[in-house]
Design an enzyme around this catalytic site. Structure first.
Site, mmCIF file in Angstrom:
data_model
loop_
_atom_site.group_PDB
_atom_site.id
_atom_site.type_symbol
_atom_site.label_atom_id
_atom_site.label_comp_id
_atom_site.label_asym_id
_atom_site.label_seq_id
_atom_site.Cartn_x
_atom_site.Cartn_y
_atom_site.Cartn_z
ATOM 1 N N ARG A 93 0.788 -1.199 0.336
ATOM 2 C CA ARG A 93 -0.086 0.065 -0.466
ATOM 3 C C ARG A 93 1.225 1.024 -0.111
ATOM 4 O O ARG A 93 0.691 2.391 -0.134
ATOM 5 C CB ARG A 93 -1.000 -0.035 1.743
ATOM 6 C CG ARG A 93 -1.758 -1.281 1.124
ATOM 7 C CD ARG A 93 -3.070 -0.870 2.841
ATOM 8 N NE ARG A 93 -3.446 -2.312 2.552
ATOM 9 C CZ ARG A 93 -3.338 -3.553 3.113
ATOM 10 N NH1 ARG A 93 -2.150 -3.611 3.637
ATOM 11 N NH2 ARG A 93 -3.716 -4.546 3.304
ATOM 12 N N ARG A 141 -12.446 -9.257 7.691
ATOM 13 C CA ARG A 141 -11.602 -10.369 6.951
ATOM 14 C C ARG A 141 -10.983 -11.718 9.008
ATOM 15 O O ARG A 141 -10.960 -12.464 7.916
ATOM 16 C CB ARG A 141 -10.228 -9.679 6.774
ATOM 17 C CG ARG A 141 -10.441 -9.213 5.624
ATOM 18 C CD ARG A 141 -9.113 -8.564 4.968
ATOM 19 N NE ARG A 141 -9.786 -7.397 3.337
ATOM 20 C CZ ARG A 141 -9.271 -6.713 2.855
ATOM 21 N NH1 ARG A 141 -8.004 -6.088 3.844
ATOM 22 N NH2 ARG A 141 -9.460 -6.809 1.654
ATOM 23 N N HIS A 181 -3.490 0.677 9.046
ATOM 24 C CA HIS A 181 -3.537 -0.379 7.835
ATOM 25 C C HIS A 181 -2.396 -0.522 6.316
ATOM 26 O O HIS A 181 -2.462 -0.603 5.459
ATOM 27 C CB HIS A 181 -5.018 0.299 7.029
ATOM 28 C CG HIS A 181 -5.806 -0.788 5.999
ATOM 29 N ND1 HIS A 181 -6.508 -2.078 6.665
ATOM 30 C CD2 HIS A 181 -6.564 -0.268 4.433
ATOM 31 C CE1 HIS A 181 -6.511 -1.987 5.239
ATOM 32 N NE2 HIS A 181 -6.464 -1.045 4.057
#
Ligand code: APR
Length: 311
Positions: free
Chosen positions: A90, A153, A177
Site C-alpha cells: 500500500r 477479514r 492499515h
C-alpha cells in the site's frame, strides 16, 4: 431534507460503496470522477438507479465530473486514486495518491464545507492525514476506513475455522492499515468466548497472519487491482453510523493527539461514530506485547508519512 452523500472515485470501491449505500436508503448519492473518465460516473449511476426497482430502493443516484454537483454533501467518501497490483505494498502508492487526495480534499472543503470525510484511498492512514491537512476540517470530521475491513477479514477467517456464524464472531484490529496492523486476539471472541478457548495457539497465529496479509491475498488473486466489495461495504457502514447518529463503536483511523501515546498521526483505534464523526476515542489498557506491536505499526506509518511529497 434528504441526506446527500458524495462518493469521489467511481471505480471499483466507489461503485461498490454506492451499491451498498443505495440499498440502505440513507440519502441521495452523487458519484464524481475526473473529466478524463467522461460519462463513466453517469453510466454507473444510471445502472445503480435501474437496480432500485429490482432490489426495492428509492435512492436517487447521479454521476458527474463536476464538484458543483456535490455541493453541500453531508458525507463524502473518498475512493479516488490508484489501487495496488501484485508485488506492491500500500505504501508504494503514496506519491501518486497524495496528489489525488490533496486535490480531492481541497475541492470537497470548497464545495461541502460541513461534510464528514470518510477516506478509503491507500496508504490509508497517511492519505487520511493528507486529507485532514488539505481540507482544513476539524479532526472529528476526517476519518479513515480500515479497521472495519480488517476486523471483517479476521471475523471471516475465525468463522470459517470454527464452522460458526460470522454473526457470533467479534474481532478488533487496531493500528495502521498495513501488514503491521494489530489484530487484538484478546478481544476476539465467539458469542463472548475468547478464541483462545476454541482453537489451538498455532491456528490463532495463522489467522492473525492471514488477516494482516488479507488485502495482499486478494490483490494476488485479482491481479488487476485490489479488494472492493468489502472495502466498499465497510465505508458504507461508517456512513450509516454517521447519518443515523448511531454511536457505533468500531475501529477507524482517527487523528491522535496523545491517545495511545501517539501524537499527530492517523491511526486505527476504537472510536464512537455518530453525526459528528469521531465523537470519542476509546482507550483500552494494552499489554506490553500489544504496545510493542502498535508502536511497530505506528513506525511504518511514520516512515510512509516521511515520503509524502511536499504540498
Ligand atoms: N478525482 C476523482 N477521482 C479520481 C481522481 C481524482 N483526482 N483520480 C483518480 N480518480 C478515480 C479514477 O478515475 C478511478 O475511477 O478514482 C477511481 C479509482 O478506481 P479504481 O481504479 O477502480 O480503484 P479502486 O479499486 O476503486 O481503489 C481505489 O481505494 O482501497 C483503495 O487501495 C485502493 O487507493 C485505492 C482506492
Amino acid at each position: 431534507m434528504r441526506n446527500k452523500i458524495t462518493i469521489v472515485g467511481a471505480g471499483m470501491v466507489g461503485s461498490s460503496c454506492a451499491a451498498w449505500l443505495a440499498e440502505r436508503e440513507l440519502g441521495d448519492i452523487v458519484l464524481v470522477d475526473i473529466p478524463e473518465t467522461g460519462d463513466m460516473p453517469k453510466g454507473k449511476a444510471l445502472d445503480l438507479l435501474q437496480t432500485g426497482p429490482v432490489v426495492g430502493y428509492d435512492t436517487r443516484i447521479t454521476g458527474t465530473n463536476s464538484y458543483a454537483d456535490t455541493a453541500n454533501s453531508d458525507v463524502v467518501v473518498v475512493t479516488a486514486g490508484v489501487p495496488r497490483k501484485p508485488g506492491m505494498t500500500r505504501e508504494d502508492l503514496v506519491g501518486i495518491n497524495t496528489r489525488v487526495v490533496r486535490s480531492v480534499a481541497s475541492q470537497i472543503a470548497a464545495t461541502s464545507p460541513n461534510a464528514i470525510i470518510v477516506l478509503v484511498t491507500n496508504p490509508l492512514d497517511t492519505m487520511t492525514y493528507v486529507a485532514f491537512k488539505a481540507s482544513g476540517f476539524p479532526k472529528n470530521r476526517v476519518i479513515g476506513q480500515a479497521g472495519i475491513l480488517d476486523g471483517a477479514r479476521m471475523r471471516t477467517f475465525v468463522a470459517l475455522e470454527l464452522g460458526v456464524s460470522i454473526e457470533n464472531v467479534q474481532a478488533f484490529v487496531l493500528g495502521g492499515h498495513g501488514d503491521e496492523m494489530v489484530p487484538l486476539v484478546r478481544f476476539c471472541n465467539v458469542a463472548g468466548i475468547p478464541i483462545s478457548e476454541l482453537m489451538p495457539a498455532d491456528r490463532v497465529a495463522a489467522i492473525v497472519d492471514r488477516t494482516r496479509k488479507g488485502g495482499g491475498e486478494i490483490v494476488n488473486l485479482l491481479k488487476t487491482g485490489s479488494a472492493y466489495y468489502a472495502p466498499g461495504a465497510a465505508a458504507a457502514e461508517m456512513v450509516e453510523a454517521i447519518l443515523k447518529d448511531k454511536k457505533l463503536v468500531r475501529p477507524c483511523s482517527a487523528y491522535l493527539d496523545g491517545e495511545y501515546g501517539l501524537k499527530d498521526i492517523y491511526f486505527g483505534v476504537p472510536v464512537v461514530l455518530g453525526r459528528d464523526g469521531v465523537e470519542k476515542i476509546i482507550e483500552v489498557a494494552l499489554t506490553d506485547d500489544e504496545k510493542t506491536m502498535l508502536q511497530k505499526s505506528a513506525d511504518l506509518i511514520r516512515s510512509t508519512m516521511s515520503v509524502v511529497p511536499p504540498a
